[in-house]
Each structure stands twice: as structure tokens, then as C-alpha cells.
Write a protein that holds these residues in place. Sequence first.
Motif, PDB file in Angstrom:
ATOM      1  N   TYR A 141       0.800  -1.220   0.000  1.00  0.00           N
ATOM      2  CA  TYR A 141       0.000   0.000   0.000  1.00  0.00           C
ATOM      3  C   TYR A 141       0.834   1.273   0.000  1.00  0.00           C
ATOM      4  O   TYR A 141       0.386   2.294  -0.528  1.00  0.00           O
ATOM      5  CB  TYR A 141      -1.062  -0.028   1.102  1.00  0.00           C
ATOM      6  N   GLU A 142       2.057   1.224   0.508  1.00  0.00           N
ATOM      7  CA  GLU A 142       2.938   2.387   0.360  1.00  0.00           C
ATOM      8  C   GLU A 142       3.323   2.561  -1.107  1.00  0.00           C
ATOM      9  O   GLU A 142       3.307   3.669  -1.639  1.00  0.00           O
ATOM     10  CB  GLU A 142       4.191   2.266   1.223  1.00  0.00           C
ATOM     11  N   ARG A 145       0.302   3.826  -2.942  1.00  0.00           N
ATOM     12  CA  ARG A 145       0.051   5.225  -2.588  1.00  0.00           C
ATOM     13  C   ARG A 145       0.946   6.140  -3.416  1.00  0.00           C
ATOM     14  O   ARG A 145       0.486   7.133  -3.970  1.00  0.00           O
ATOM     15  CB  ARG A 145       0.294   5.455  -1.091  1.00  0.00           C
ATOM     16  N   GLN A 146       2.212   5.766  -3.511  1.00  0.00           N
ATOM     17  CA  GLN A 146       3.134   6.570  -4.319  1.00  0.00           C
ATOM     18  C   GLN A 146       2.704   6.608  -5.785  1.00  0.00           C
ATOM     19  O   GLN A 146       2.935   7.595  -6.474  1.00  0.00           O
ATOM     20  CB  GLN A 146       4.563   6.024  -4.214  1.00  0.00           C
ATOM     21  N   ASN A 148      -0.366   6.563  -6.766  1.00  0.00           N
ATOM     22  CA  ASN A 148      -1.730   7.087  -6.781  1.00  0.00           C
ATOM     23  C   ASN A 148      -2.774   5.997  -7.062  1.00  0.00           C
ATOM     24  O   ASN A 148      -3.751   6.234  -7.769  1.00  0.00           O
ATOM     25  CB  ASN A 148      -1.869   8.263  -7.767  1.00  0.00           C
ATOM     26  N   PHE A 149      -2.547   4.820  -6.537  1.00  0.00           N
ATOM     27  CA  PHE A 149      -3.484   3.701  -6.582  1.00  0.00           C
ATOM     28  C   PHE A 149      -4.014   3.414  -7.991  1.00  0.00           C
ATOM     29  O   PHE A 149      -5.222   3.447  -8.227  1.00  0.00           O
ATOM     30  CB  PHE A 149      -4.640   3.917  -5.596  1.00  0.00           C
TER      31      PHE A 149
END
Length: 153
Positions: A141-142, A145-146, A148-149
Motif C-alpha cells: 500500500y505504500e 500510494r506513491q 496514486n493507486f
Amino acid sequence: MTLNIVLAQPQIPQNTGNVARTCAATGARLHLIKPLGFTIDDRKMKRAGLDYWDKLNVTVYESFDDFFSRINGELFFFETYAERNYTEVEYEDNTCLIFGREDTGLPKELFQKYKNSYVRIPMQAGLRSLNMSNSVAVGVYETLRQWNFPELE
């Protein structure tokens, strides 16, 4: 964007099943480096992954040498003794997040060769580690997240 999750010699089928479910839910590819502490058709592993197996892209490697000879992309090894925090790096397309055995972690000889690619998840001092499947979820998930999913709702 391609995210690769690598489990190096996992021993607990339920953990691998949980990781498989995370991979299916996020579109990450799953890579397993033998020896495994179970068979791929282990009932406990499939139960943890529920009905997601048909949605997975899974590759199994006979050894670390086999994996390193066939994979391309940036490597990040998650280990409790790493100096750099997992949020301090930039994850590129085709990144491999690599996690070691639940009982012993990654082989120490890898650290000598890839020291600059080791990252850690912060936690309270004096504790051994997070559960492997939880660590995988944190790293996945990091990375997403980076990015932008991408392709996730």
C-alpha cells in the motif's frame, strides 16, 4: 504499473494465502522462491486466499539464483535490521518487494550484496517483527500510494 511481491522460502501456508489475497485485491504479481514449507495446493493456504486464486499471477522459482536470473526491476528487501525506512524510497514500475521466511527472515548473504536495497518498517524496540502478511500489506500500500493507486477503486 507492475508491482511484484516476492516471498522467499515462506513456511506458513496461511501467511502465503493472505499475501495471495492482498496480491489479487491490488493486482500485484506473486513470486514464490522455494523451498516452500507447504505445497501450493495446501488447503490452509487456499482457504486463506479464498476464491482469489484464479485472479493471481503467480511464478514459482526453484532457488534464489533462479529468481535473480529471471527477474528484472528494482529490488527492495524488507528486513527488521535495515537502516532505511520503507517510506524513504521511491518505488518504480516493476519494483520487487522481497520478504523472507517467517522464522529466519532473508539469508544474511543477500544483505552483503544488496545492503542499499534493504528497508524496514518501524516498530517498537525489542519486538522481533510484524507478521509477514501484514508487512507485505504495508509495503504494497505504500507503493500503491506513491503510484496514486492505479486501477484501484
